[in-house]
Design a protein around this motif. Structure first.
Motif, PDB file in Angstrom:
ATOM      1  N   ALA A  49      36.859  42.949  45.913  1.00  0.00           N
ATOM      2  CA  ALA A  49      37.735  41.777  45.883  1.00  0.00           C
ATOM      3  C   ALA A  49      37.464  40.899  44.662  1.00  0.00           C
ATOM      4  O   ALA A  49      38.342  40.710  43.820  1.00  0.00           O
ATOM      5  CB  ALA A  49      37.569  40.965  47.170  1.00  0.00           C
ATOM      6  N   MET A  64      40.069  41.256  41.456  1.00  0.00           N
ATOM      7  CA  MET A  64      41.064  40.178  41.454  1.00  0.00           C
ATOM      8  C   MET A  64      40.807  39.182  40.336  1.00  0.00           C
ATOM      9  O   MET A  64      41.726  38.770  39.633  1.00  0.00           O
ATOM     10  CB  MET A  64      41.090  39.455  42.802  1.00  0.00           C
ATOM     11  CG  MET A  64      41.604  40.300  43.936  1.00  0.00           C
ATOM     12  SD  MET A  64      43.263  40.953  43.625  1.00  0.00           S
ATOM     13  CE  MET A  64      42.941  42.689  43.798  1.00  0.00           C
ATOM     14  N   ASP A  69      46.924  33.487  43.714  1.00  0.00           N
ATOM     15  CA  ASP A  69      46.854  33.287  45.166  1.00  0.00           C
ATOM     16  C   ASP A  69      45.694  34.063  45.784  1.00  0.00           C
ATOM     17  O   ASP A  69      44.967  33.539  46.634  1.00  0.00           O
ATOM     18  CB  ASP A  69      48.172  33.695  45.827  1.00  0.00           C
ATOM     19  CG  ASP A  69      49.335  32.799  45.432  1.00  0.00           C
ATOM     20  OD1 ASP A  69      49.111  31.705  44.888  1.00  0.00           O
ATOM     21  OD2 ASP A  69      50.493  33.231  45.640  1.00  0.00           O
ATOM     22  N   GLU A  70      45.522  35.305  45.376  1.00  0.00           N
ATOM     23  CA  GLU A  70      44.445  36.124  45.932  1.00  0.00           C
ATOM     24  C   GLU A  70      43.075  35.599  45.498  1.00  0.00           C
ATOM     25  O   GLU A  70      42.126  35.596  46.289  1.00  0.00           O
ATOM     26  CB  GLU A  70      44.620  37.584  45.540  1.00  0.00           C
ATOM     27  CG  GLU A  70      43.604  38.511  46.146  1.00  0.00           C
ATOM     28  CD  GLU A  70      43.621  38.596  47.672  1.00  0.00           C
ATOM     29  OE1 GLU A  70      42.701  39.239  48.229  1.00  0.00           O
ATOM     30  OE2 GLU A  70      44.530  38.041  48.322  1.00  0.00           O
ATOM     31  N   SER A  71      42.969  35.111  44.282  1.00  0.00           N
ATOM     32  CA  SER A  71      41.700  34.535  43.816  1.00  0.00           C
ATOM     33  C   SER A  71      41.346  33.284  44.615  1.00  0.00           C
ATOM     34  O   SER A  71      40.181  33.080  44.970  1.00  0.00           O
ATOM     35  CB  SER A  71      41.772  34.215  42.324  1.00  0.00           C
ATOM     36  OG  SER A  71      41.867  35.413  41.571  1.00  0.00           O
ATOM     37  N   LYS A  72      42.326  32.478  44.938  1.00  0.00           N
ATOM     38  CA  LYS A  72      42.078  31.298  45.781  1.00  0.00           C
ATOM     39  C   LYS A  72      41.597  31.717  47.169  1.00  0.00           C
ATOM     40  O   LYS A  72      40.682  31.116  47.728  1.00  0.00           O
ATOM     41  CB  LYS A  72      43.345  30.446  45.901  1.00  0.00           C
ATOM     42  CG  LYS A  72      43.671  29.679  44.649  1.00  0.00           C
ATOM     43  CD  LYS A  72      44.948  28.863  44.856  1.00  0.00           C
ATOM     44  CE  LYS A  72      45.314  28.073  43.632  1.00  0.00           C
ATOM     45  NZ  LYS A  72      46.548  27.288  43.834  1.00  0.00           N
ATOM     46  N   ARG A  73      42.219  32.743  47.716  1.00  0.00           N
ATOM     47  CA  ARG A  73      41.805  33.229  49.037  1.00  0.00           C
ATOM     48  C   ARG A  73      40.356  33.716  49.006  1.00  0.00           C
ATOM     49  O   ARG A  73      39.557  33.397  49.894  1.00  0.00           O
ATOM     50  CB  ARG A  73      42.729  34.362  49.503  1.00  0.00           C
ATOM     51  CG  ARG A  73      42.477  34.827  50.928  1.00  0.00           C
ATOM     52  CD  ARG A  73      43.317  36.037  51.272  1.00  0.00           C
ATOM     53  NE  ARG A  73      42.801  37.243  50.660  1.00  0.00           N
ATOM     54  CZ  ARG A  73      41.753  37.953  51.127  1.00  0.00           C
ATOM     55  NH1 ARG A  73      41.129  37.565  52.216  1.00  0.00           N
ATOM     56  NH2 ARG A  73      41.358  39.047  50.506  1.00  0.00           N
ATOM     57  N   ILE A  74      39.999  34.431  47.968  1.00  0.00           N
ATOM     58  CA  ILE A  74      38.627  34.926  47.819  1.00  0.00           C
ATOM     59  C   ILE A  74      37.655  33.766  47.656  1.00  0.00           C
ATOM     60  O   ILE A  74      36.568  33.760  48.252  1.00  0.00           O
ATOM     61  CB  ILE A  74      38.550  35.900  46.628  1.00  0.00           C
ATOM     62  CG1 ILE A  74      39.299  37.184  46.978  1.00  0.00           C
ATOM     63  CG2 ILE A  74      37.111  36.185  46.232  1.00  0.00           C
ATOM     64  CD1 ILE A  74      39.589  38.073  45.790  1.00  0.00           C
ATOM     65  N   ARG A  81      50.406  36.344  42.023  1.00  0.00           N
ATOM     66  CA  ARG A  81      49.720  37.116  43.059  1.00  0.00           C
ATOM     67  C   ARG A  81      48.213  37.054  42.864  1.00  0.00           C
ATOM     68  O   ARG A  81      47.461  36.879  43.809  1.00  0.00           O
ATOM     69  CB  ARG A  81      50.191  38.578  43.014  1.00  0.00           C
ATOM     70  CG  ARG A  81      49.557  39.456  44.081  1.00  0.00           C
ATOM     71  CD  ARG A  81      49.076  40.767  43.482  1.00  0.00           C
ATOM     72  NE  ARG A  81      48.639  41.762  44.415  1.00  0.00           N
ATOM     73  CZ  ARG A  81      47.534  41.717  45.141  1.00  0.00           C
ATOM     74  NH1 ARG A  81      46.782  40.662  45.131  1.00  0.00           N
ATOM     75  NH2 ARG A  81      47.183  42.706  45.924  1.00  0.00           N
ATOM     76  N   TYR A  82      47.738  37.165  41.618  1.00  0.00           N
ATOM     77  CA  TYR A  82      46.304  37.118  41.346  1.00  0.00           C
ATOM     78  C   TYR A  82      45.756  35.702  41.481  1.00  0.00           C
ATOM     79  O   TYR A  82      44.609  35.523  41.892  1.00  0.00           O
ATOM     80  CB  TYR A  82      45.989  37.736  39.986  1.00  0.00           C
ATOM     81  CG  TYR A  82      46.204  39.222  40.017  1.00  0.00           C
ATOM     82  CD1 TYR A  82      45.430  40.034  40.834  1.00  0.00           C
ATOM     83  CD2 TYR A  82      47.209  39.818  39.283  1.00  0.00           C
ATOM     84  CE1 TYR A  82      45.638  41.405  40.913  1.00  0.00           C
ATOM     85  CE2 TYR A  82      47.427  41.183  39.340  1.00  0.00           C
ATOM     86  CZ  TYR A  82      46.636  41.968  40.164  1.00  0.00           C
ATOM     87  OH  TYR A  82      46.855  43.320  40.237  1.00  0.00           O
TER      88      TYR A  82
END
Length: 120
Positions: free
Chosen positions: A11, A15, A41-46, A38-39
């Protein structure tokens, strides 16, 4: 420890690395901004996952470990190499900020940061 190393490998690294590509090197060449978003948003989630994990902890696992070593550089790169700190709201992740400061203060990490940068 292995679970968190695999988290970094599956992850964090992929990402954050893709985000860096879109922000720093290739993103301006893409008319469609959905991949870049997308990257982000996914980086924030991580980052949210990592920040929750660090709540009440000094290190990702019990002691400073390969999980911290593997993750520290990627998190540091978000602001130092990719200029993504503001886009991701990196300063809002207080547990990460404390952990990052603690990790970057380690003598071996400081020595590693003195290695000359690759030519651009």
């Amino acid at each position: 420890t292995l679970s968190w190393v695999f988290f970094q490998m599956s992850a964090v690294g992929p990402m954050f690395g893709q985000l860096g590509f879109f922000l720093r090197w290739g993103g301006k060449d893409y008319e469609d901004k959905r991949p870049r978003q997308r990257y982000i948003d996914e980086s924030k989630r991580i980052l949210e996952i990592l920040d929750r994990r660090l709540e009440g902890r000094e290190w990702i696992v019990d002691n400073y470990s390969i999980a911290d070593i593997a993750t520290l550089g990627w998190v540091n790169a978000l602001s130092e190499s990719y200029a993504a700190g503001d886009i991701l709201g990196l300063s809002n992740y207080s547990n990460i900020q404390t952990w990052l400061g603690r990790g970057l203060a380690r003598p071996a990490v400081q020595r590693g940061l003195q290695i000359p940068a690759r030519p651009v």
